[in-house]
Scaffold this motif. Sequence first.
Motif, PDB file in Angstrom:
ATOM      1  N   LYS A  42       0.806  -1.017  -0.020  1.00  0.00           N
ATOM      2  CA  LYS A  42      -0.123   0.140  -0.101  1.00  0.00           C
ATOM      3  C   LYS A  42       0.832   1.287   0.157  1.00  0.00           C
ATOM      4  O   LYS A  42       0.707   2.326  -0.600  1.00  0.00           O
ATOM      5  CB  LYS A  42      -0.880   0.166   1.241  1.00  0.00           C
ATOM      6  N   ARG A  43       1.905   1.303   0.766  1.00  0.00           N
ATOM      7  CA  ARG A  43       2.586   2.397   0.837  1.00  0.00           C
ATOM      8  C   ARG A  43       3.619   2.647  -0.305  1.00  0.00           C
ATOM      9  O   ARG A  43       3.736   3.656  -0.979  1.00  0.00           O
ATOM     10  CB  ARG A  43       3.853   2.086   1.878  1.00  0.00           C
ATOM     11  N   ARG A  45       2.273   1.795  -3.332  1.00  0.00           N
ATOM     12  CA  ARG A  45       1.271   2.454  -4.293  1.00  0.00           C
ATOM     13  C   ARG A  45       1.101   4.178  -3.993  1.00  0.00           C
ATOM     14  O   ARG A  45       1.198   4.723  -4.812  1.00  0.00           O
ATOM     15  CB  ARG A  45      -0.070   1.925  -4.289  1.00  0.00           C
ATOM     16  N   GLU A  46       1.075   4.338  -2.633  1.00  0.00           N
ATOM     17  CA  GLU A  46       0.917   5.823  -2.188  1.00  0.00           C
ATOM     18  C   GLU A  46       2.154   6.667  -2.759  1.00  0.00           C
ATOM     19  O   GLU A  46       1.867   7.583  -3.293  1.00  0.00           O
ATOM     20  CB  GLU A  46       0.631   5.729  -0.948  1.00  0.00           C
ATOM     21  N   SER A  50       1.776   9.498  -5.471  1.00  0.00           N
ATOM     22  CA  SER A  50       2.380  11.077  -4.795  1.00  0.00           C
ATOM     23  C   SER A  50       3.410  11.474  -5.790  1.00  0.00           C
ATOM     24  O   SER A  50       3.526  12.714  -6.168  1.00  0.00           O
ATOM     25  CB  SER A  50       2.819  10.906  -3.369  1.00  0.00           C
TER      26      SER A  50
END
Length: 181
Positions: A42-43, A45-46, A50
Amino acid sequence: MSKPSDTKKENEPLEDFSHCHEGILRKLEMLNELPALLEPAKRAREIAASALEFFREAIFEHHLDEERELFPAVLESAEEGDERRHVQALAKQLTSEHRELESTWKRLEPELKRVAKGQDSHLDVAAIERLVTQYRAHAEFEERELLPLSQTILSRNASHLGALGLSLHMRHTPRKPTTYI
Protein backbone atom coordinates in the motif's frame (compact mmCIF):
# COMPACT_ATOMS: atom_id res chain seq x y z
CA MET A 1 -0.52 -62.69 8.48
CA SER A 2 0.58 -59.89 6.18
CA LYS A 3 4.01 -59.52 4.78
CA PRO A 4 6.09 -56.31 5.39
CA SER A 5 5.74 -55.28 1.73
CA ASP A 6 1.96 -55.65 2.02
CA THR A 7 1.91 -53.25 5.01
CA LYS A 8 3.74 -50.61 2.98
CA LYS A 9 1.11 -50.81 0.24
CA GLU A 10 -1.65 -50.61 2.82
CA ASN A 11 -0.13 -47.40 4.34
CA GLU A 12 0.40 -45.62 1.01
CA PRO A 13 -3.03 -43.93 1.01
CA LEU A 14 -2.31 -42.56 4.50
CA GLU A 15 1.13 -41.33 3.43
CA ASP A 16 -0.52 -39.53 0.52
CA PHE A 17 -2.74 -37.68 3.00
CA SER A 18 0.29 -36.82 5.09
CA HIS A 19 2.18 -35.46 2.06
CA CYS A 20 -0.86 -33.39 1.13
CA HIS A 21 -0.86 -31.85 4.58
CA GLU A 22 2.80 -30.90 4.18
CA GLY A 23 1.97 -29.05 0.97
CA ILE A 24 -1.09 -27.41 2.47
CA LEU A 25 0.87 -26.25 5.50
CA ARG A 26 3.63 -24.76 3.27
CA LYS A 27 1.02 -22.80 1.32
CA LEU A 28 -0.67 -21.64 4.53
CA GLU A 29 2.68 -20.42 5.86
CA MET A 30 3.05 -18.39 2.69
CA LEU A 31 -0.47 -17.04 3.18
CA ASN A 32 0.49 -16.11 6.73
CA GLU A 33 3.19 -13.78 5.26
CA LEU A 34 0.58 -11.82 3.32
CA PRO A 35 -0.65 -9.47 6.09
CA ALA A 36 2.92 -8.22 6.69
CA LEU A 37 3.28 -7.47 2.96
CA LEU A 38 0.02 -5.56 2.51
CA GLU A 39 1.10 -2.37 4.30
CA PRO A 40 4.41 -2.05 2.38
CA ALA A 41 2.55 -2.69 -0.88
CA LYS A 42 0.00 0.00 0.00
CA ARG A 43 2.83 2.38 0.90
CA ALA A 44 4.54 1.66 -2.44
CA ARG A 45 1.32 2.54 -4.31
CA GLU A 46 0.93 5.75 -2.29
CA ILE A 47 4.55 6.83 -2.86
CA ALA A 48 4.35 6.13 -6.59
CA ALA A 49 1.06 8.03 -6.95
CA SER A 50 2.38 10.96 -4.92
CA ALA A 51 5.60 11.09 -6.95
CA LEU A 52 3.66 11.06 -10.22
CA GLU A 53 1.50 13.96 -9.15
CA PHE A 54 4.31 15.95 -7.56
CA PHE A 55 6.80 15.61 -10.40
CA ARG A 56 4.33 16.78 -13.02
CA GLU A 57 2.69 19.54 -10.98
CA ALA A 58 5.62 20.86 -8.96
CA ILE A 59 8.98 19.93 -10.42
CA PHE A 60 8.18 20.54 -14.09
CA GLU A 61 6.55 23.86 -13.11
CA HIS A 62 9.55 24.77 -10.96
CA HIS A 63 11.86 24.20 -13.92
CA LEU A 64 9.63 26.37 -16.12
CA ASP A 65 9.60 29.13 -13.50
CA GLU A 66 13.37 29.15 -13.42
CA GLU A 67 13.81 29.02 -17.18
CA ARG A 68 11.07 31.53 -18.10
CA GLU A 69 11.30 33.90 -15.16
CA LEU A 70 14.39 33.61 -12.94
CA PHE A 71 17.15 33.00 -15.49
CA PRO A 72 16.00 35.78 -17.88
CA ALA A 73 15.54 38.25 -15.00
CA VAL A 74 19.01 37.60 -13.63
CA LEU A 75 20.58 37.70 -17.10
CA GLU A 76 18.87 40.99 -17.89
CA SER A 77 20.06 42.54 -14.61
CA ALA A 78 23.59 41.11 -14.71
CA GLU A 79 26.43 43.47 -15.48
CA GLU A 80 28.01 43.23 -18.92
CA GLY A 81 31.10 41.07 -19.16
CA ASP A 82 32.19 38.34 -16.75
CA GLU A 83 29.10 38.48 -14.56
CA ARG A 84 26.69 38.07 -17.46
CA ARG A 85 28.80 35.28 -19.00
CA HIS A 86 28.85 33.51 -15.63
CA VAL A 87 25.05 33.76 -15.33
CA GLN A 88 24.67 32.52 -18.92
CA ALA A 89 26.88 29.51 -18.14
CA LEU A 90 24.95 28.73 -14.96
CA ALA A 91 21.59 29.04 -16.74
CA LYS A 92 22.79 26.81 -19.57
CA GLN A 93 24.10 24.16 -17.15
CA LEU A 94 20.97 24.19 -15.00
CA THR A 95 18.65 24.05 -18.02
CA SER A 96 20.62 21.09 -19.35
CA GLU A 97 20.30 19.38 -15.97
CA HIS A 98 16.54 20.05 -16.02
CA ARG A 99 16.22 18.24 -19.37
CA GLU A 100 18.34 15.33 -18.14
CA LEU A 101 16.30 14.97 -14.93
CA GLU A 102 13.03 15.22 -16.86
CA SER A 103 14.23 12.62 -19.35
CA THR A 104 15.09 10.21 -16.54
CA TRP A 105 11.67 10.87 -15.03
CA LYS A 106 9.88 10.18 -18.30
CA ARG A 107 11.61 6.79 -18.54
CA LEU A 108 10.51 5.95 -14.97
CA GLU A 109 6.97 7.29 -15.26
CA PRO A 110 5.26 4.32 -17.01
CA GLU A 111 6.49 1.83 -14.42
CA LEU A 112 5.63 4.19 -11.56
CA LYS A 113 2.09 4.37 -12.94
CA ARG A 114 1.96 0.57 -12.80
CA VAL A 115 3.17 0.60 -9.18
CA ALA A 116 0.58 3.26 -8.29
CA LYS A 117 -2.13 0.99 -9.70
CA GLY A 118 -0.81 -2.04 -7.80
CA GLN A 119 0.26 -3.79 -10.99
CA ASP A 120 3.41 -5.79 -11.56
CA SER A 121 6.25 -3.52 -12.51
CA HIS A 122 9.82 -3.69 -13.70
CA LEU A 123 10.82 -0.47 -11.97
CA ASP A 124 14.43 0.49 -12.61
CA VAL A 125 15.70 0.88 -9.05
CA ALA A 126 19.08 2.17 -10.22
CA ALA A 127 17.34 4.88 -12.26
CA ILE A 128 15.35 6.00 -9.21
CA GLU A 129 18.52 6.17 -7.14
CA ARG A 130 20.25 8.08 -9.94
CA LEU A 131 17.35 10.54 -10.23
CA VAL A 132 17.37 11.25 -6.49
CA THR A 133 21.16 11.64 -6.40
CA GLN A 134 21.24 13.87 -9.48
CA TYR A 135 18.39 16.05 -8.28
CA ARG A 136 19.99 16.45 -4.88
CA ALA A 137 23.26 17.55 -6.54
CA HIS A 138 21.33 19.87 -8.90
CA ALA A 139 19.45 21.55 -6.04
CA GLU A 140 22.57 21.91 -3.91
CA PHE A 141 24.48 23.47 -6.83
CA GLU A 142 21.65 25.87 -7.53
CA GLU A 143 21.38 26.83 -3.84
CA ARG A 144 25.12 27.32 -3.57
CA GLU A 145 25.85 29.06 -6.90
CA LEU A 146 22.85 30.53 -8.68
CA LEU A 147 20.54 31.72 -5.92
CA PRO A 148 23.08 33.78 -3.95
CA LEU A 149 24.32 35.33 -7.20
CA SER A 150 20.72 36.01 -8.25
CA GLN A 151 20.05 37.69 -4.90
CA THR A 152 23.11 39.90 -5.34
CA ILE A 153 22.26 40.84 -8.91
CA LEU A 154 18.52 41.40 -8.46
CA SER A 155 18.97 43.26 -5.16
CA ARG A 156 20.85 46.05 -6.94
CA ASN A 157 17.50 47.29 -8.16
CA ALA A 158 14.45 46.64 -5.98
CA SER A 159 12.14 46.93 -8.96
CA HIS A 160 13.87 43.96 -10.64
CA LEU A 161 13.26 41.72 -7.63
CA GLY A 162 9.68 43.03 -7.39
CA ALA A 163 9.09 42.39 -11.07
CA LEU A 164 10.27 38.81 -10.69
CA GLY A 165 7.95 38.29 -7.72
CA LEU A 166 5.00 39.76 -9.61
CA SER A 167 5.74 37.71 -12.70
CA LEU A 168 5.87 34.48 -10.68
CA HIS A 169 2.68 35.43 -8.86
CA MET A 170 0.89 36.07 -12.14
CA ARG A 171 2.08 32.77 -13.59
CA HIS A 172 0.60 30.86 -10.68
CA THR A 173 -2.61 32.76 -10.09
CA PRO A 174 -5.59 30.94 -11.55
CA ARG A 175 -7.28 33.09 -14.11
CA LYS A 176 -11.01 33.57 -13.97
CA PRO A 177 -12.80 33.47 -17.29
CA THR A 178 -13.78 36.88 -18.50
CA THR A 179 -17.43 37.42 -19.19
CA TYR A 180 -18.51 40.07 -21.58
CA ILE A 181 -21.92 41.62 -21.28
